[in-house]
Design an enzyme around this catalytic site. Structure first.
Site, PDB file in Angstrom:
ATOM      1  N   LEU A 126       0.807  -1.149  -0.015  1.00  0.00           N
ATOM      2  CA  LEU A 126       0.056  -0.124   0.007  1.00  0.00           C
ATOM      3  C   LEU A 126       1.004   1.130  -0.075  1.00  0.00           C
ATOM      4  O   LEU A 126       0.453   2.230  -0.567  1.00  0.00           O
ATOM      5  CB  LEU A 126      -0.752  -0.009   1.276  1.00  0.00           C
ATOM      6  CG  LEU A 126      -2.120  -0.931   1.239  1.00  0.00           C
ATOM      7  CD1 LEU A 126      -2.698  -0.874   2.931  1.00  0.00           C
ATOM      8  CD2 LEU A 126      -3.133  -0.678   0.430  1.00  0.00           C
ATOM      9  N   ALA A 127       1.911   1.266   0.822  1.00  0.00           N
ATOM     10  CA  ALA A 127       2.767   2.365   0.959  1.00  0.00           C
ATOM     11  C   ALA A 127       4.322   1.950   1.216  1.00  0.00           C
ATOM     12  O   ALA A 127       4.207   0.713   1.863  1.00  0.00           O
ATOM     13  CB  ALA A 127       2.229   3.288   2.027  1.00  0.00           C
ATOM     14  N   ALA A 129       8.193   3.263   2.623  1.00  0.00           N
ATOM     15  CA  ALA A 129       8.847   4.288   3.445  1.00  0.00           C
ATOM     16  C   ALA A 129      10.145   3.768   3.679  1.00  0.00           C
ATOM     17  O   ALA A 129      10.621   2.646   3.370  1.00  0.00           O
ATOM     18  CB  ALA A 129       7.935   4.638   4.722  1.00  0.00           C
ATOM     19  N   SER A 130      10.996   4.475   4.113  1.00  0.00           N
ATOM     20  CA  SER A 130      12.460   4.414   4.263  1.00  0.00           C
ATOM     21  C   SER A 130      12.733   3.353   5.292  1.00  0.00           C
ATOM     22  O   SER A 130      13.605   2.585   4.958  1.00  0.00           O
ATOM     23  CB  SER A 130      13.249   5.553   4.563  1.00  0.00           C
ATOM     24  OG  SER A 130      12.741   6.308   5.862  1.00  0.00           O
ATOM     25  N   GLN A 133       7.619  -0.832   4.861  1.00  0.00           N
ATOM     26  CA  GLN A 133       6.333  -0.745   3.824  1.00  0.00           C
ATOM     27  C   GLN A 133       5.313  -1.455   4.489  1.00  0.00           C
ATOM     28  O   GLN A 133       5.396  -2.463   5.488  1.00  0.00           O
ATOM     29  CB  GLN A 133       6.859  -1.313   2.616  1.00  0.00           C
ATOM     30  CG  GLN A 133       7.131  -2.827   2.529  1.00  0.00           C
ATOM     31  CD  GLN A 133       7.752  -3.208   1.026  1.00  0.00           C
ATOM     32  OE1 GLN A 133       8.734  -2.375   0.594  1.00  0.00           O
ATOM     33  NE2 GLN A 133       7.255  -4.349   0.595  1.00  0.00           N
ATOM     34  N   LYS A 148       2.634  -4.045   8.456  1.00  0.00           N
ATOM     35  CA  LYS A 148       3.915  -3.182   8.436  1.00  0.00           C
ATOM     36  C   LYS A 148       5.026  -4.147   8.503  1.00  0.00           C
ATOM     37  O   LYS A 148       5.043  -4.958   9.427  1.00  0.00           O
ATOM     38  CB  LYS A 148       3.666  -2.018   9.229  1.00  0.00           C
ATOM     39  CG  LYS A 148       2.871  -1.172   9.190  1.00  0.00           C
ATOM     40  CD  LYS A 148       2.819   0.163  10.123  1.00  0.00           C
ATOM     41  CE  LYS A 148       3.914   0.891  10.099  1.00  0.00           C
ATOM     42  NZ  LYS A 148       4.016   2.233  10.796  1.00  0.00           N
ATOM     43  N   ASP A 283       1.757  13.129  15.359  1.00  0.00           N
ATOM     44  CA  ASP A 283       1.732  13.542  13.733  1.00  0.00           C
ATOM     45  C   ASP A 283       0.669  13.258  13.331  1.00  0.00           C
ATOM     46  O   ASP A 283       0.274  12.651  12.386  1.00  0.00           O
ATOM     47  CB  ASP A 283       2.800  12.437  13.272  1.00  0.00           C
ATOM     48  CG  ASP A 283       3.242  12.849  11.702  1.00  0.00           C
ATOM     49  OD1 ASP A 283       3.212  14.055  11.455  1.00  0.00           O
ATOM     50  OD2 ASP A 283       3.365  11.813  10.896  1.00  0.00           O
TER      51      ASP A 283
END
Length: 547
Positions: A126-127, A129-130, A133, A148, A283
């Site tokens: 889905l996404a 990141a560093s 994922q 995740k 956040d």
């Protein structure tokens, strides 16, 4: 130094040089720069240009430095606006890890084949990141979840980078006064702790469960449940949240969602986190807030949280009271108590800066002032006076700025200050409650008793130093009067604190059962003792306010 560290240092020096920041590398002793003129030749001339190059360099250096830039973007109390604006543009994105590698991590961590653990698993993320994922999946009972997965090898890379960041911060502190004044090594250490915690998904699971427990009785807020049987330090499985992004105005209007109700619910949740629980989502950007079809707000991504302990909440309450009263001296004292770092200016200059800051809402109540301009001006004041917010309070400022922006998009006349005012007032009332006063009295009594025990030793040390080396004191005449007045007030409070401690002890003894004691006499003494404690406690509170 390991070969990995040496190679990484060379890589950092090369990247900084390419972006016109070789002067910075040379100043820290990283890389070789024999020609100083050549080093300075590519140096960006304007602050905006330097900020753009810093952002580009951080992006090129990879996940640790992107995270560092994102953290620095939250520190408006430390960085000029040009740098904050550029660093806020940093994108934590990365290419997807191949499915075969992801499957190896899942099966190693969870101890079974993927098809035994999940009813369905989408191999396309889905996404990305560093650090990891996210994949959509379905449990065997039909529950939709998001899984995740931490990137393979990222911990080793981050560990090397964090060692280097700490070393560079230490070098900077040895070379530059500003780096020492802002405690750059301390900030680097705090960043290292934060990033290592983010790599451990068990922390995020604990955060999600804590928020879930806090809002369990609130039908307006939904927190995803953690599925512990398929979660480890490298894998995290949470309920999947679906809905409309909170800033998708067209979709909200198409579904006839009451925007005002949405922002009211979001503010209520944030205020509860800050002023009641002292544990908040740090956040709350639009990508982490969804409006579900039934109107509930769903929160996701609990990797970044802030904590406000009782001491910080007490100092914030002092600041709110000072701001509401318009007392520049009291506000300056509250800011000094809240912040850390050596001031670059004297107390008079800080007080004058605060007075100018307060004049921005002359003729209006504090609640009538827009929150974002107010906070930004306050950050400028802190930078000017070299005052550094505690990390969690810096996170709080960032969260407030984000929510104020979301509220303004949903409702143009939204006023975050007015919305938070009742919650801040409750915090101040708690600060002034009888139980809070009693706790402060007990702390004062304990401090006074400890000072009484330690004072003779400190006096002996001071006398020994005077005998050995002597001491030179330089004071202007106009400095003596406030100093003497301050000493007299401290002495008065010390004496009152000691007497109060003795009275509290005596009252406690009167409350205990003693055979043969005259009850009427005990009652009279108890009433007198409690009255004296109350009077002396009120004096301590009053004298603290007029310091």
């Amino acid at each position: 130094m390991t070969p990995e560290h040496g190679e990484r240092y060379r890589r950092i020096a090369a990247v900084l040089g390419r972006h016109g920041l070789g002067w910075f590398a040379a100043g820290l002793g990283v890389g070789r720069h024999p020609d100083e003129d050549a080093v300075d030749a590519g140096r960006p001339t304007s602050r905006s240009a330097r900020a753009r190059e810093v952002r580009a360099a951080l992006e090129e250096l990879g996940p640790t430095f992107v995270k560092l830039g994102q953290l620095l973007s939250m520190r408006r109390d430390l960085l000029p606006p040009e740098y904050v604006a550029e660093l806020e543009r940093l994108q934590d994105a990365a290419e997807a890890v191949p499915w075969d590698e992801v499957r190896v991590v899942l099966e190693h961590e969870l101890g079974a084949p993927v098809d035994e653990l999940f009813g369905a698993f989408d191999t396309v993320p889905l996404a990305c990141a560093s650090l990891g994922q996210a994949h959509a999946a379905v449990l065997h009972d039909g529950t939709e979840v998001v899984v995740k997965v931490r990137r393979p090898g990222v911990v080793a890379l981050v560990d090397v980078d964090l060692d280097i960041v700490q070393d560079l911060a230490d070098r900077a502190a040895r070379r530059w006064r500003a780096a020492r004044e802002h405690d750059l090594p301390g900030l680097a250490a705090e960043f290292g702790r934060s990033l290592r915690a983010e790599l451990d998904y068990r922390r995020e699971a604990e955060h999600a469960e804590r928020f879930g427990a806090a809002f369990a009785g609130d039908p307006r807020i939904r927190i995803p449940a953690v599925h512990r049987s398929t979660s480890t330090s490298r894998v995290l499985t949470l309920d999947r949240m679906r809905g409309i992004k909170v800033d998708d105005l067209a979709a909200l209007d198409a579904q006839r969602v009451d925007r005002r109700a949405v922002i009211a619910t979001a503010i209520d949740a944030l205020a509860r986190m800050i002023f009641v629980d002292g544990f908040f989502h740090a956040d709350p950007h639009p990508g982490n807030l969804f409006v579900e079809p039934d109107g509930r707000i769903a929160l996701i991504d609990f990797g970044m949280v802030g904590r406000l302990d009782e001491a910080v909440q007490r100092r914030l309450a002092d600041l709110f009271v000072a701001l509401a009263r318009g007392d520049a001296g009291e506000c300056a004292a509250a800011l000094t108590a809240l912040c850390s770092g050596p001031r670059a200016t004297g107390p008079g200059t800080l007080r004058d800066d605060v007075a100018r800051f307060m004049r921005t809402w002359t003729g209006r109540t504090l609640g009538a002032v827009r929150m974002t301009p107010l906070l930004l001006r306050l950050m400028v004041l802190l930078r000017r006076n070299r005052l550094r917010l505690p990390p969690d309070v810096a996170l709080l400022v960032r969260a407030l700025l984000i929510v104020d922006d979301i509220g303004a998009r949903l409702e143009p006349d939204f006023d975050l200050g007015a919305a938070l005012r009742p919650y801040a007032a409750r915090l101040v009332r708690r600060r002034s409650s009888a139980s809070a006063l009693l706790r402060r009295l007990l702390r004062a009594a304990a401090d006074a008793a400890a000072l009484g025990v330690e004072l003779p030793e400190h006096v002996r040390e001071a006398l020994a130093r005077l005998d050995a080396d002597g001491i030179a004191v330089h004071l202007r005449a106009d400095e003596l009067e406030p100093l003497v007045g301050r000493i007299e007030r401290v002495g008065d409070r010390l004496v009152v604190g000691v007497v109060t401690a003795a009275l509290i002890t005596g009252v406690g003894q009167l409350l205990g059962p003693v055979p043969g004691r005259d009850r009427a006499l005990s009652r009279s003494l108890l009433d007198a003792g409690l009255g004296a404690v109350g009077v002396l406690g009120a004096y301590l509170a009053w004298s603290r306010r007029r310091r």
